[in-house]
Design a protein around this motif. Structure first.
Motif, PDB file in Angstrom:
ATOM      1  N   ASP A  55      16.663  29.197  40.461  1.00  0.00           N
ATOM      2  CA  ASP A  55      17.736  29.929  41.144  1.00  0.00           C
ATOM      3  C   ASP A  55      18.997  29.976  40.284  1.00  0.00           C
ATOM      4  N   ARG A  56      18.921  30.726  39.219  1.00  0.00           N
ATOM      5  CA  ARG A  56      20.052  30.944  38.305  1.00  0.00           C
ATOM      6  C   ARG A  56      20.258  32.449  38.180  1.00  0.00           C
ATOM      7  N   TYR A  57      21.474  32.885  38.412  1.00  0.00           N
ATOM      8  CA  TYR A  57      21.745  34.323  38.469  1.00  0.00           C
ATOM      9  C   TYR A  57      22.913  34.686  37.544  1.00  0.00           C
ATOM     10  N   ALA A  58      22.791  35.851  36.940  1.00  0.00           N
ATOM     11  CA  ALA A  58      23.859  36.324  36.054  1.00  0.00           C
ATOM     12  C   ALA A  58      25.068  36.788  36.847  1.00  0.00           C
ATOM     13  N   GLN A  59      24.836  37.311  38.048  1.00  0.00           N
ATOM     14  CA  GLN A  59      25.941  37.814  38.850  1.00  0.00           C
ATOM     15  C   GLN A  59      25.561  37.824  40.322  1.00  0.00           C
ATOM     16  N   ALA A  60      26.558  38.058  41.134  1.00  0.00           N
ATOM     17  CA  ALA A  60      26.357  38.193  42.578  1.00  0.00           C
ATOM     18  C   ALA A  60      27.268  39.304  43.074  1.00  0.00           C
ATOM     19  N   THR A  61      26.950  39.798  44.246  1.00  0.00           N
ATOM     20  CA  THR A  61      27.790  40.805  44.883  1.00  0.00           C
ATOM     21  C   THR A  61      28.386  40.197  46.138  1.00  0.00           C
ATOM     22  N   VAL A  62      29.691  40.312  46.282  1.00  0.00           N
ATOM     23  CA  VAL A  62      30.352  39.832  47.492  1.00  0.00           C
ATOM     24  C   VAL A  62      30.946  41.027  48.234  1.00  0.00           C
ATOM     25  N   TRP A  63      30.999  40.926  49.535  1.00  0.00           N
ATOM     26  CA  TRP A  63      31.572  41.995  50.361  1.00  0.00           C
ATOM     27  C   TRP A  63      32.848  41.497  51.010  1.00  0.00           C
ATOM     28  N   PHE A  64      33.753  42.450  51.214  1.00  0.00           N
ATOM     29  CA  PHE A  64      35.011  42.131  51.892  1.00  0.00           C
ATOM     30  C   PHE A  64      35.291  43.226  52.915  1.00  0.00           C
ATOM     31  N   ASP A  65      36.347  43.064  53.654  1.00  0.00           N
ATOM     32  CA  ASP A  65      36.694  44.001  54.718  1.00  0.00           C
ATOM     33  C   ASP A  65      36.874  45.401  54.135  1.00  0.00           C
TER      34      ASP A  65
ATOM     35  N   ASN B 106      33.521  48.554  49.391  1.00  0.00           N
ATOM     36  CA  ASN B 106      34.001  47.231  49.802  1.00  0.00           C
ATOM     37  C   ASN B 106      33.123  46.118  49.239  1.00  0.00           C
ATOM     38  N   ALA B 107      32.499  46.408  48.076  1.00  0.00           N
ATOM     39  CA  ALA B 107      31.685  45.398  47.389  1.00  0.00           C
ATOM     40  C   ALA B 107      32.328  45.068  46.050  1.00  0.00           C
ATOM     41  N   MET B 108      32.108  43.849  45.609  1.00  0.00           N
ATOM     42  CA  MET B 108      32.686  43.392  44.351  1.00  0.00           C
ATOM     43  C   MET B 108      31.627  42.629  43.559  1.00  0.00           C
ATOM     44  N   THR B 109      31.467  42.995  42.302  1.00  0.00           N
ATOM     45  CA  THR B 109      30.545  42.281  41.417  1.00  0.00           C
ATOM     46  C   THR B 109      31.254  41.049  40.873  1.00  0.00           C
TER      47      THR B 109
ATOM     48  N   LEU C 220      42.260  38.675  46.791  1.00  0.00           N
ATOM     49  CA  LEU C 220      40.894  38.136  46.765  1.00  0.00           C
ATOM     50  C   LEU C 220      40.465  37.850  45.328  1.00  0.00           C
ATOM     51  N   LYS C 221      40.800  38.740  44.424  1.00  0.00           N
ATOM     52  CA  LYS C 221      40.467  38.507  43.008  1.00  0.00           C
ATOM     53  C   LYS C 221      41.140  37.241  42.500  1.00  0.00           C
ATOM     54  N   ASP C 222      42.394  37.030  42.924  1.00  0.00           N
ATOM     55  CA  ASP C 222      43.116  35.827  42.500  1.00  0.00           C
ATOM     56  C   ASP C 222      42.439  34.569  43.040  1.00  0.00           C
ATOM     57  N   ARG C 223      41.994  34.636  44.296  1.00  0.00           N
ATOM     58  CA  ARG C 223      41.310  33.470  44.874  1.00  0.00           C
ATOM     59  C   ARG C 223      39.989  33.212  44.166  1.00  0.00           C
TER      60      ARG C 223
ATOM     61  N   SER D 158      32.492  30.748  51.023  1.00  0.00           N
ATOM     62  CA  SER D 158      33.555  30.006  51.716  1.00  0.00           C
ATOM     63  C   SER D 158      34.954  30.502  51.360  1.00  0.00           C
ATOM     64  N   ILE D 159      35.053  31.372  50.375  1.00  0.00           N
ATOM     65  CA  ILE D 159      36.369  31.863  49.952  1.00  0.00           C
ATOM     66  C   ILE D 159      36.921  32.838  50.981  1.00  0.00           C
ATOM     67  N   GLU D 160      38.187  32.716  51.295  1.00  0.00           N
ATOM     68  CA  GLU D 160      38.842  33.566  52.281  1.00  0.00           C
ATOM     69  C   GLU D 160      38.755  35.045  51.859  1.00  0.00           C
ATOM     70  N   GLY D 161      38.314  35.877  52.778  1.00  0.00           N
ATOM     71  CA  GLY D 161      38.214  37.313  52.499  1.00  0.00           C
ATOM     72  C   GLY D 161      36.817  37.768  52.172  1.00  0.00           C
ATOM     73  N   VAL D 162      35.913  36.834  51.837  1.00  0.00           N
ATOM     74  CA  VAL D 162      34.522  37.181  51.518  1.00  0.00           C
ATOM     75  C   VAL D 162      33.724  37.174  52.821  1.00  0.00           C
ATOM     76  N   THR D 163      33.081  38.304  53.101  1.00  0.00           N
ATOM     77  CA  THR D 163      32.309  38.406  54.350  1.00  0.00           C
ATOM     78  C   THR D 163      30.816  38.196  54.139  1.00  0.00           C
ATOM     79  N   ASP D 164      30.322  38.402  52.912  1.00  0.00           N
ATOM     80  CA  ASP D 164      28.891  38.212  52.640  1.00  0.00           C
ATOM     81  C   ASP D 164      28.694  38.063  51.143  1.00  0.00           C
ATOM     82  N   VAL D 165      27.593  37.407  50.768  1.00  0.00           N
ATOM     83  CA  VAL D 165      27.278  37.176  49.347  1.00  0.00           C
ATOM     84  C   VAL D 165      25.808  37.459  49.123  1.00  0.00           C
ATOM     85  N   HIS D 166      25.524  38.129  48.018  1.00  0.00           N
ATOM     86  CA  HIS D 166      24.129  38.444  47.685  1.00  0.00           C
ATOM     87  C   HIS D 166      23.935  38.275  46.186  1.00  0.00           C
TER      88      HIS D 166
END
Length: 437
Positions: free
Chosen positions: A252-262, A60-63, A273-276, A115-123
């Motif tokens: 604080d510049r990052y190449a990528q982040a990981t977001v979590w969803f349900d 349930n993680a997305m790069t 979620l990908k479309d959003r 703040s995007i709908e469906g995202v529960t956490d960001v790292h």
């Protein structure tokens, strides 16, 4: 004739001509043997991929990377060289842009993601480039820093995962570094202190010491080959040291982040979620996307191999047709006698169809059993030799449902092959059959 008598008669009739029966069964055996092995190959490899998904990340993680405004442009691309982007950072090996650059993500971007709908956490993923690793003043070795997201695991040959709740600097060492760093073995490395050198923006080199708490085995989907896995405290220390001298607005510049969803999100939910994310200027890639290429290639290869097995089975079906046609021909008077004694055409048809089905069962059962023996032996031999570097991989594995399906499929093919001669026997005229010489 009762059903049990019909089945018993069909089985006994199958063994009337042993040579012809053996040749027919041999033809079926080849197809069933091949089909079982190829099915086992697909099952084994896909099971290994499924078991090591945790080495890539949580399901349930997305790069997420920031979509470049000129994504199609690049050196050597159709659009010519890309324009200089002051906000671009190296993508390293991340995502589809691995080896190139991506637009840097900032804290504002992380807030927008949250703040995007469906995202529960960001790292945010911190990119760290150390100079070398060393133990007790010994030889220095080039090393990289890997990172684990929640849900991701490493296969440990000794020790434990680093503790992210402590302020102490801890790390997991790749097994390939144990001997070069001077340790007698994985257990000997546990508790030892290693030195990690890292250079800041002012070209000054710093050395940070950390404790080895675990040794990771090499795995297909884990970043353990040449990467240490630090805990959060060590990650922060390395990142902060690396950015000494970097302007505050560039840290604080990052190449990528990981977001979590349900974790219960459906495929449609993930696609939405990908479309959003895309509408907000980001590109998201799930674990399933990352391993999709592997499974697609494997399934394609297995499908081609299965096609050869099906061809072999179709060839065997002609053998069944020939065997039963000859059987009908030889037993013409017997068929006439059975009909004269009151056996209906449906029973005669069933008798010969059962003989065909039983031939399919014998051939498939023998093929499946031998294929399982051969596959298990080959898999065990490869696991101790060519595939020794892939712990946990059973190249050829057998699923009971797949095995049962193969036997049923072969029996159905045999039944269909036997319908033509069975229909001929059912239509036989009893008077003409009794006169047959």
């Amino acid at each position: 004739m009762k059903t049990t008598d019909l089945v018993g008669s069909a089985i006994s009739n199958t063994f009337r001509s042993k040579t012809r029966m053996l040749l027919t069964i041999l033809a079926i055996f080849v197809g069933a043997f091949t089909l079982t092995l190829t099915s086992g190959l697909g099952t084994g490899i896909n099971a290994y991929i499924d078991d090591t998904v945790s080495g890539i990340g949580a399901s349930n993680a997305m790069t997420v990377t920031k979509t470049s405004g000129d994504a199609d442009a690049g050196f050597g691309g159709d659009s010519g060289p890309a324009e200089y982007d002051p906000d671009a950072v190296s993508a390293g090996g991340f995502g589809p842009n691995g080896g190139g650059t991506v637009t840097a993500m900032t804290p504002d971007d992380l807030d927008e993601l949250a703040s995007i709908e469906g995202v529960t956490d960001v790292h945010a993923t911190k990119s760290i480039s150390p100079d070398f690793i060393q133990h007790d003043g010994g030889t220095r070795f080039v090393v990289s820093v890997g990172s684990l997201v929640p849900g991701q695991t490493t296969q440990l040959s000794a020790g434990v995962d680093p503790d992210d709740t402590t302020d102490a600097y801890e790390l997991v060492l790749p097994t390939s570094y144990v001997d070069p760093l001077g340790f007698a073995g994985a257990d000997d490395a546990l508790g030892a202190t290693v030195s990690i050198a890292i250079t800041d923006a002012n070209r000054e080199q710093h050395v940070i010491e950390a404790t080895v708490v675990g040794v990771a085995e090499e795995a297909l989907a884990s970043p353990n080959g040449t990467s240490i896995i630090p805990n959060d405290a060590l990650t922060d220390a390395l990142f902060e040291t690396q950015n000494i001298g970097v302007p505050a607005d560039q840290v604080d510049r990052y190449a990528q982040a990981t977001v979590w969803f349900d974790e219960n999100a459906s495929d449609d939910d993930i696609a939405a979620l990908k479309d959003r994310l895309a509408d907000a200027g980001f590109t998201g890639t799930t674990v399933a996307d990352q391993i999709g290429a592997f499974t697609t290639v494997i399934d394609g290869i297995v499908l081609v191999l299965n096609a050869f097995a099906i061809i072999a089975l179709l060839a065997a079906s002609f053998g069944i047709v020939n065997t039963l046609f000859m059987s009908v021909q030889e037993r013409t008077r017997e068929i006439g006698l059975m009909k004269a004694m009151g056996m209906g055409s449906g029973r005669v048809f069933s008798l010969f169809s059962l003989e065909a089905t039983f031939l399919g069962f014998l051939g498939s059962a023998v093929g499946v059993v031998i294929a399982m023996l051969v596959g298990t032996g080959v898999s065990a031999a490869l696991a101790d030799s060519l595939l020794a570097d892939l712990p946990g991989l059973t190249l050829i594995a057998f699923d009971p449902v797949s095995i049962a399906t193969i036997i049923l499929v072969v029996m159905v093919i045999a039944f269909l092959a036997g319908t033509l001669p069975a229909a001929r026997a059912a239509k036989a005229d009893p008077v003409e059959s009794l006169r047959y010489e």
